[in-house]
Enzyme design. Sequence first.
Site, PDB file in Angstrom:
ATOM      1  N   TYR A  12      10.661 -10.497   9.000  1.00 23.30           N
ATOM      2  CA  TYR A  12      11.740 -10.755   8.046  1.00 23.30           C
ATOM      3  C   TYR A  12      13.085 -10.239   8.583  1.00 23.30           C
ATOM      4  CZ  TYR A  12       7.952 -11.275   4.538  1.00 23.30           C
ATOM      5  OH  TYR A  12       6.837 -11.644   3.837  1.00 23.30           O
ATOM      6  N   ASP A  68       6.502   5.643  -2.198  1.00 28.12           N
ATOM      7  CA  ASP A  68       7.866   6.029  -1.802  1.00 28.12           C
ATOM      8  C   ASP A  68       8.896   4.995  -2.245  1.00 28.12           C
ATOM      9  OD1 ASP A  68       7.260   3.991   0.023  1.00 28.12           O
ATOM     10  OD2 ASP A  68       7.704   5.172   1.815  1.00 28.12           O
ATOM     11  N   GLU A  69       8.416   3.773  -2.594  1.00 29.35           N
ATOM     12  CA  GLU A  69       9.367   2.705  -2.947  1.00 29.35           C
ATOM     13  C   GLU A  69      10.152   3.032  -4.212  1.00 29.35           C
ATOM     14  OE1 GLU A  69       8.351  -1.302  -2.471  1.00 29.35           O
ATOM     15  OE2 GLU A  69       7.066  -0.920  -0.741  1.00 29.35           O
ATOM     16  N   LYS A 121       6.128   0.586 -10.684  1.00 29.24           N
ATOM     17  CA  LYS A 121       5.512   1.866 -10.284  1.00 29.24           C
ATOM     18  C   LYS A 121       6.365   3.038 -10.817  1.00 29.24           C
ATOM     19  CE  LYS A 121       2.314   2.433  -7.976  1.00 29.24           C
ATOM     20  NZ  LYS A 121       0.848   2.495  -8.263  1.00 29.24           N
ATOM     21  N   LEU A 179       2.140  -6.066   6.323  1.00 30.61           N
ATOM     22  CA  LEU A 179       2.665  -6.264   7.679  1.00 30.61           C
ATOM     23  C   LEU A 179       1.618  -6.078   8.795  1.00 30.61           C
ATOM     24  CD1 LEU A 179       5.304  -6.753   9.422  1.00 30.61           C
ATOM     25  CD2 LEU A 179       5.300  -4.277   9.736  1.00 30.61           C
ATOM     26  N   TYR A 236       7.950  -4.774  -8.127  1.00 31.95           N
ATOM     27  CA  TYR A 236       6.805  -3.869  -7.844  1.00 31.95           C
ATOM     28  C   TYR A 236       7.248  -2.413  -7.967  1.00 31.95           C
ATOM     29  CZ  TYR A 236       3.827  -0.867  -4.968  1.00 31.95           C
ATOM     30  OH  TYR A 236       3.068   0.185  -4.499  1.00 31.95           O
TER      31      TYR A 236
HETATM   32  P1  NAD Z   1      -4.701  -3.143  -3.164  1.00 33.43           P
HETATM   33  O1  NAD Z   1      -3.873  -4.260  -3.669  1.00 33.43           O
HETATM   34  O2  NAD Z   1      -5.396  -3.262  -1.863  1.00 33.43           O
HETATM   35  O3  NAD Z   1      -5.838  -2.786  -4.241  1.00 33.43           O
HETATM   36  C1  NAD Z   1      -5.602  -2.757  -5.610  1.00 33.43           C
HETATM   37  C2  NAD Z   1      -6.958  -2.701  -6.321  1.00 33.43           C
HETATM   38  O4  NAD Z   1      -6.716  -2.596  -7.735  1.00 33.43           O
HETATM   39  C3  NAD Z   1      -7.813  -3.948  -6.106  1.00 33.43           C
HETATM   40  O5  NAD Z   1      -9.154  -3.575  -5.854  1.00 33.43           O
HETATM   41  C4  NAD Z   1      -7.704  -4.692  -7.430  1.00 33.43           C
HETATM   42  O6  NAD Z   1      -8.841  -5.479  -7.732  1.00 33.43           O
HETATM   43  C5  NAD Z   1      -7.549  -3.529  -8.405  1.00 33.43           C
HETATM   44  N1  NAD Z   1      -6.876  -3.927  -9.645  1.00 33.43           N
HETATM   45  C6  NAD Z   1      -5.733  -4.640  -9.768  1.00 33.43           C
HETATM   46  N2  NAD Z   1      -5.441  -4.830 -11.052  1.00 33.43           N
HETATM   47  C7  NAD Z   1      -6.410  -4.194 -11.768  1.00 33.43           C
HETATM   48  C8  NAD Z   1      -6.659  -4.012 -13.153  1.00 33.43           C
HETATM   49  N3  NAD Z   1      -5.838  -4.546 -14.084  1.00 33.43           N
HETATM   50  N4  NAD Z   1      -7.732  -3.307 -13.539  1.00 33.43           N
HETATM   51  C9  NAD Z   1      -8.567  -2.771 -12.601  1.00 33.43           C
HETATM   52  N5  NAD Z   1      -8.400  -2.922 -11.291  1.00 33.43           N
HETATM   53  C10 NAD Z   1      -7.327  -3.623 -10.869  1.00 33.43           C
HETATM   54  O7  NAD Z   1      -3.755  -1.874  -3.196  1.00 33.43           O
HETATM   55  P2  NAD Z   1      -3.667  -0.622  -2.210  1.00 33.43           P
HETATM   56  O8  NAD Z   1      -2.785  -0.956  -1.090  1.00 33.43           O
HETATM   57  O9  NAD Z   1      -5.029  -0.106  -1.987  1.00 33.43           O
HETATM   58  O10 NAD Z   1      -2.867   0.391  -3.155  1.00 33.43           O
HETATM   59  C11 NAD Z   1      -3.559   1.235  -4.068  1.00 33.43           C
HETATM   60  C12 NAD Z   1      -2.545   2.051  -4.852  1.00 33.43           C
HETATM   61  O11 NAD Z   1      -1.761   2.829  -3.937  1.00 33.43           O
HETATM   62  C13 NAD Z   1      -1.555   1.215  -5.648  1.00 33.43           C
HETATM   63  O12 NAD Z   1      -1.325   1.880  -6.877  1.00 33.43           O
HETATM   64  C14 NAD Z   1      -0.296   1.210  -4.795  1.00 33.43           C
HETATM   65  O13 NAD Z   1       0.852   1.088  -5.598  1.00 33.43           O
HETATM   66  C15 NAD Z   1      -0.381   2.570  -4.153  1.00 33.43           C
HETATM   67  N6  NAD Z   1       0.279   2.693  -2.828  1.00 33.43           N
HETATM   68  C16 NAD Z   1      -0.038   1.811  -1.823  1.00 33.43           C
HETATM   69  C17 NAD Z   1       0.530   1.994  -0.566  1.00 33.43           C
HETATM   70  C18 NAD Z   1       0.221   1.060   0.579  1.00 33.43           C
HETATM   71  O14 NAD Z   1       0.855   1.184   1.636  1.00 33.43           O
HETATM   72  N7  NAD Z   1      -0.735   0.157   0.472  1.00 33.43           N
HETATM   73  C19 NAD Z   1       1.425   3.049  -0.340  1.00 33.43           C
HETATM   74  C20 NAD Z   1       1.727   3.912  -1.404  1.00 33.43           C
HETATM   75  C21 NAD Z   1       1.127   3.736  -2.637  1.00 33.43           C
HETATM   76  O1  DAU Z   2       6.069   2.106   1.037  1.00 37.88           O
HETATM   77  C1  DAU Z   2       4.848   2.031   0.356  1.00 37.88           C
HETATM   78  C2  DAU Z   2       4.575   0.594   0.025  1.00 37.88           C
HETATM   79  O2  DAU Z   2       4.244  -0.054   1.242  1.00 37.88           O
HETATM   80  C3  DAU Z   2       3.474   0.401  -1.003  1.00 37.88           C
HETATM   81  O3  DAU Z   2       3.867   0.978  -2.215  1.00 37.88           O
HETATM   82  C4  DAU Z   2       3.167  -1.085  -1.205  1.00 37.88           C
HETATM   83  O4  DAU Z   2       2.049  -1.237  -2.060  1.00 37.88           O
HETATM   84  C5  DAU Z   2       2.850  -1.702   0.138  1.00 37.88           C
HETATM   85  O5  DAU Z   2       2.675  -3.100  -0.010  1.00 37.88           O
HETATM   86  C6  DAU Z   2       3.970  -1.421   1.151  1.00 37.88           C
HETATM   87  O6  DAU Z   2       5.173  -2.153   0.802  1.00 37.88           O
HETATM   88  P1  DAU Z   2       6.116  -2.799   1.940  1.00 37.88           P
HETATM   89  O7  DAU Z   2       6.884  -3.891   1.331  1.00 37.88           O
HETATM   90  O8  DAU Z   2       6.845  -1.760   2.687  1.00 37.88           O
HETATM   91  O9  DAU Z   2       4.948  -3.343   2.910  1.00 37.88           O
HETATM   92  P2  DAU Z   2       4.726  -4.744   3.631  1.00 37.88           P
HETATM   93  O10 DAU Z   2       3.546  -4.558   4.525  1.00 37.88           O
HETATM   94  O11 DAU Z   2       4.734  -5.890   2.708  1.00 37.88           O
HETATM   95  O12 DAU Z   2       6.024  -4.842   4.545  1.00 37.88           O
HETATM   96  C7  DAU Z   2       6.340  -3.834   5.479  1.00 37.88           C
HETATM   97  C8  DAU Z   2       7.656  -4.217   6.156  1.00 37.88           C
HETATM   98  O13 DAU Z   2       7.429  -5.381   6.958  1.00 37.88           O
HETATM   99  C9  DAU Z   2       8.744  -4.594   5.188  1.00 37.88           C
HETATM  100  O14 DAU Z   2       9.989  -4.156   5.700  1.00 37.88           O
HETATM  101  C10 DAU Z   2       8.714  -6.118   5.149  1.00 37.88           C
HETATM  102  C11 DAU Z   2       8.251  -6.471   6.550  1.00 37.88           C
HETATM  103  N1  DAU Z   2       7.433  -7.705   6.661  1.00 37.88           N
HETATM  104  C12 DAU Z   2       6.367  -7.834   5.846  1.00 37.88           C
HETATM  105  C13 DAU Z   2       5.575  -8.968   5.919  1.00 37.88           C
HETATM  106  C14 DAU Z   2       4.383  -9.131   4.994  1.00 37.88           C
HETATM  107  C15 DAU Z   2       7.764  -8.660   7.617  1.00 37.88           C
HETATM  108  O15 DAU Z   2       8.718  -8.505   8.372  1.00 37.88           O
HETATM  109  N2  DAU Z   2       6.978  -9.779   7.684  1.00 37.88           N
HETATM  110  C16 DAU Z   2       5.904  -9.979   6.872  1.00 37.88           C
HETATM  111  O16 DAU Z   2       5.234 -11.042   6.964  1.00 37.88           O
END
Ligand code: NAD
Ligand code: DAU
Length: 342
Positions: A206, A125-126, A153, A189, A149
Amino acid sequence: MKILVTGGAGFIGSNFIRYFLNSYPQDVVWNLDKLTYAGNLTNLADIASLPNYEFVRGDVCDSALVSHLLKKSFDAIIHFAAESHVDRSISGAQEFVHTNIQGTFTILEEARRQRVARFVHVSTDEVYGSMSPGELANERSPLSPNSPYAASKAAADLLVRSFFKTYGFPGIVTRSSNNYGPYQFPEKLIPLMISNALEGRKLPVYGDGLNERDWIHVEDHCRALDRVVRAGRPGEIYNIASGRPVTNLQIVLRLLEILGKSKELMEFVEDRPGHDRRYALDSSKVSSQLGWQITVSLDDGLRRTVQWYQENPDWVAKTRSGDYRAYYKKHYEQRGSTLANL
Ligand code: NAD
Ligand code: DAU
């Protein structure tokens, strides 16, 4: 069905592989992962010895490896591999540009050449940027990414779009809101706040803590991805979210309540540069067209997540210290080149 998952050793990828193999024990999953700091094979320890699961250590940017791997004839690719943490992209964007853009291009190009029938790109969604109060982004909303980031994406999303428009390549983009649940690296978070609170450390909030995020449990995201892989239409985008954003402060206070810890642990710290104020998605399309619904309420999901982190202190400690990383690095160095072993 035989699928290739990229980034399957990370948080969402490992949850997806477990969900998929539990739901379809006759299907086959290959997992291509570079094992960066975020990739952890212990996330899949219960799956590793299944006969219908294969792991390949490798980089999605490595076109020779990807080309060789795709000769295994996959019915679908689900592309998770990415650098995923916004704060890391602010302190160094290079890896984000490389993996998220070049890596997506590499796997798209090989998948196109080898006529893979279905490609799901897992996005976020970012890419829509910050929403005003009351506003929801739908799949036609403009892209307005604000962190390196999010920009990387968005670039990858547009590559998928261009491959569909130009070559008729069957790419689909999903855009999910913030996920939480088991096996999430304790830099994001929710797992950061839980593990810090369990260790009696400060919880850094933050800015004013009033930024809003729309949290979904990772199992709900996996169910949505399953619907998209099986029934999604090529060329389409699907938002995936609960539609109910909450502030970071609400999340942190609720976690402290569940944990029975004092609010005194909370500490307001300097804001993240370019910090998006509010993410909010309209995901009515995936519901009406593919029949997906949220099944895990935020409160139930947070309770279950707290319990998982309470029960897995060893995972948290070894993930934080890099112990797992060191172990697998040594293991794969001893095995030699992944390409030769395929
Ligand atoms: P994560 O950081 O936990 O995992 C990423 C994985 O990708 C790891 O296992 C890492 O080793 C692998 N990786 C990184 N670079 C690589 C490369 N060059 N080749 C092969 N493998 C590689 O991430 P996540 O939170 O599981 O997110 C997975 C996907 O979902 C990402 O594309 C992210 O943008 C998307 N996404 C995440 C969230 C979220 O809230 N975490 C929300 C929406 C979308
Ligand atoms: O919205 C989807 C995204 O969510 C994914 O695409 C990203 O991969 C994933 O990392 C996440 O991004 P955010 O920046 O929203 O997530 P994060 O957990 O880093 O932070 C969530 C919120 O909390 C954000 O407003 C920042 C705040 N935060 C985060 C951290 C790590 C704090 O206040 N303190 C913290 O220490």
